[in-house]
Scaffold this active site. Structure first.
Site, PDB file in Angstrom:
ATOM      1  N   LYS A 126      22.516 -10.149  11.925  1.00 42.94           N
ATOM      2  CA  LYS A 126      23.894 -10.170  11.441  1.00 42.94           C
ATOM      3  C   LYS A 126      24.304  -8.756  11.074  1.00 42.94           C
ATOM      4  O   LYS A 126      23.449  -7.912  10.768  1.00 42.94           O
ATOM      5  CB  LYS A 126      24.024 -11.074  10.208  1.00 42.94           C
ATOM      6  CG  LYS A 126      25.427 -11.606   9.980  1.00 42.94           C
ATOM      7  CD  LYS A 126      25.777 -12.731  10.950  1.00 42.94           C
ATOM      8  CE  LYS A 126      27.173 -13.272  10.721  1.00 42.94           C
ATOM      9  NZ  LYS A 126      27.480 -14.419  11.580  1.00 42.94           N
ATOM     10  N   ASP A 166      32.941 -12.445  14.154  1.00 40.90           N
ATOM     11  CA  ASP A 166      32.782 -13.236  12.930  1.00 40.90           C
ATOM     12  C   ASP A 166      34.099 -13.087  12.178  1.00 40.90           C
ATOM     13  O   ASP A 166      35.111 -12.687  12.772  1.00 40.90           O
ATOM     14  CB  ASP A 166      31.587 -12.730  12.108  1.00 40.90           C
ATOM     15  CG  ASP A 166      31.168 -13.710  11.016  1.00 40.90           C
ATOM     16  OD1 ASP A 166      31.583 -13.513   9.866  1.00 40.90           O
ATOM     17  OD2 ASP A 166      30.433 -14.668  11.312  1.00 40.90           O
TER      18      ASP A 166
END
Length: 444
Positions: A126, A166
Site C-alpha cells: 500500500k 484508492d
C-alpha cells in the site's frame, strides 16, 4: 503469554502512535488464534508471525511540487511493500490529508490477506501521501503526481510492485503517474492498474469493487437461505465503490435508500436516483446536499446517521472505522440481517463483535471488497498478454472470483469450528495460502 498475545504486544511496542495498524493486527491474529495455537511451536520457531507483521520494505520520501501561485509545497510520500510470498506487491495509492505511516501499514497488512483470498498471484502492499487533491487544479495534481512518481519509480515495476488507485487517486492521477513512470524508466509496462482504456486499462475496473461486493453478499445470502431481491439496502459513501455497489444492487432487484459523503447523508425512500448521484459526484464533483435539487422528496441530513434507517442490508463503502458500536445497535434494533464491508475496515472491532453476537451475517472487507484488486490483477494479466478482454469476460471472471472467495471463507470457518463466522473464515483462508508460500521459501 500466548504467542498471539506476545506478537500483538510486540507490534504495539514497536510501532507506537499507529493505532490503525495495531487494530488490524489484533483483529487478524485474534481471529487466527485457533490456527496459530494448533501450530504454535513451529510458528514460534520460525518467527512466522513476527515476519508476517513486519513489512518487507517501507519507503518514506519527500514530495516537493509547485502550486499555481508559484509557491513550493512539500508532502510526504509512502510505499509499504508488506509481503511478496505469493506474487508482486499489489495495493493502492491513497491521497488524503489523513494518510500517515500507520494507516498505510494497516491497509498493506489487510491487503496481504485480501489478495491471497482472490486466488490470484499477488502479494500485499500500500502507499500514498498526505496530499489533498480536493480543490487543486489539474496542473497542480500533475505537478504532485510527477514529483511523487519520480521517487516511487525507483521501487516499483510490473514484476515487483504494481500500485493502483484508492481514495483520492482516480483515473486522472493514475494517468499522470503512469506518464511520469514511462518517461523516467523508458519502458511501457503494466506497472499501474486502473489505467485508462486507451493505454492498457481494463474494462469493468471502475465497477469492480462495487459489483464484487454485491456478488459476494448475494452468494453469502444464498448460503444462508436468503435472496437479495426485494431487500432494502443502506450504503455509506458516494464514491466509486458506493455508486457501483448501488448500481449492481438495483440490477439484482434490491432497493438502495441511503448514501453519504464527508459532510452529510441522504435518505430516499423511493430508492436512490443513481443518475443524479453520478452527475453530482462524477461530473460536477459537488456535495450530496445538492441531491434535493434532483429529488425534492428525499431527505438530506448533516453529519452522521446513515445507519439509523430501517434496512435489511448495510454496506459501509466510505472509509475506515465509520460504523461504530452505537450504529451496530441501531442496525440490529431496526431488523438488519446482513452487513458487508465495501471499504477497508469500516466497522470498528466493537461493532463487528456486536453484529456477530446478534446473529448478523457479516462479510469482512478483505473478502467483500476484494473485487477491485482482483480486477486489477486481471488488468495485469491482460497487460502481460498484450490483450484486452471484453466487459463481459472481465465481469464473468470477477463474479467467479467473488463466489469462490465466499465459499472459501465459509469452508475455512467450518473446518475450524466457527461455522458462519466469515471474519474468521476469511482470515484463515487468506492466511493459510500466505503461510504455505512463506514456509516453502525459507527464512526470507
Amino acid at each position: 503469554m500466548s504467542y498471539v498475545d506476545e506478537v500483538i504486544q510486540r507490534v504495539i511496542d514497536k510501532n507506537p502512535a499507529q493505532p490503525e495498524f495495531h487494530q488490524a493486527v489484533r483483529e487478524v491474529l485474534e481471529s487466527l488464534r485457533v490456527v496459530i495455537e494448533a501450530n504454535e511451536d513451529a510458528f514460534r520457531r520460525e518467527a512466522l508471525l513476527e515476519r508476517l507483521t513486519e513489512p518487507e520494505r517501507q519507503f518514506i520520501f519527500r514530495v516537493p511540487w509547485v502550486d499555481d501561485q508559484g509557491n513550493v509545497q512539500v508532502n510526504t510520500g509512502y510505499r509499504v511493500q508488506f509481503n511478496s510470498a505469493i506474487g508482486p506487491y499489489k495495493g493502492g495509492l491513497r491521497l488524503h490529508p489523513s494518510v500517515n505511516l500507520g494507516i498505510i501499514k494497516f491497509l498493506g497488512f489487510e491487503q496481504v490477506f485480501k489478495n491471497s483470498l482472490t486466488g490470484l498471484p499477488i502479494g500485499g502492499g500500500k502507499g500514498g501521501s498526505d496530499f489533498d487533491p480536493k480543490g487543486k487544479s489539474d496542473r497542480e495534481i500533475m505537478a504532485f503526481c510527477q514529483s511523487f512518481m519520480t521517487e516511487l519509480c525507483k521501487h516499483i515495476g510490473a514484476d515487483t510492485d504494481v500500485p493502483a488507485g484508492d481514495i483520492g487517486t482516480g483515473a486522472r492521477e493514475i494517468g499522470y503517474l503512469f506518464g511520469q513512470y514511462k518517461r523516467i524508466r523508458g519502458v511501457y509496462e503494466g506497472v499501474l492498474t486502473g489505467k485508462g482504456l486507451s493505454y492498457g486499462g481494463s474494462l469493468a475496473r471502475t465497477e469492480a469493487t462495487g459489483y464484487g461486493l454485491l456478488y459476494l453478499i448475494s452468494e453469502m445470502l444464498k448460503l444462508n437461505g436468503k435472496d437479495i431481491a426485494g431487500k432494502v439496502v443502506a450504503i455509506s459513501g458516494s464514491g466509486n465503490v458506493a455508486i457501483y455497489a448501488a448500481e449492481k444492487a438495483f440490477q439484482m432487484g434490491a432497493k438502495v435508500v441511503t448514501m453519504s459523503d464527508s459532510t452529510g447523508w441522504i435518505y430516499d425512500a423511493e430508492g436512490i436516483d443513481l443518475d443524479a448521484i453520478k452527475e453530482i459526484k462524477e461530473v460536477k464533483r459537488e456535495r450530496l446536499s445538492t441531491y434535493k435539487n434532483y429529488r425534492p422528496n428525499a431527505e438530506y441530513h448533516e453529519g452522521r446517521g446513515v445507519w439509523s434507517v430501517k434496512v435489511d442490508i448495510a454496506l459501509p463503502c466510505a472509509t475506515q472505522n465509520e460504523l461504530h458500536l452505537e450504529d451496530a445497535k441501531q442496525l440490529v434494533a431496526n431488523g438488519c440481517f446482513a452487513v458487508a464491508e465495501g471499504a477497508n475496515m469500516p466497522t470498528t472491532l466493537e461493532a463487528t463483535e456486536y453484529l456477530q453476537e446478534n446473529g448478523i451475517l457479516f462479510a469482512p472487507g478483505k473478502a467483500a471488497n476484494a473485487g477491485g484488486v482482483a480486477t486489477s490483477a486481471l488488468e495485469m494479466s491482460q497487460n502481460s498478454e498484450r490483450l484486452s478482454w471484453t466487459f463481459e469476460e472481465v465481469d464473468a471472471k470477477l463474479k467467479n472470483i467473488m463466489i469462490n472467495i465466499c465459499h472459501n471463507m465459509a469452508d475455512a470457518a467450518k473446518r475450524y469450528g466457527a461455522e458462519g463466522n466469515y471474519v474468521v473464515g476469511a482470515n484463515i483462508a487468506g492466511f493459510e495460502k500466505v503461510v504455505d508460500a512463506m514456509t516453502a521459501q525459507g527464512i526470507v
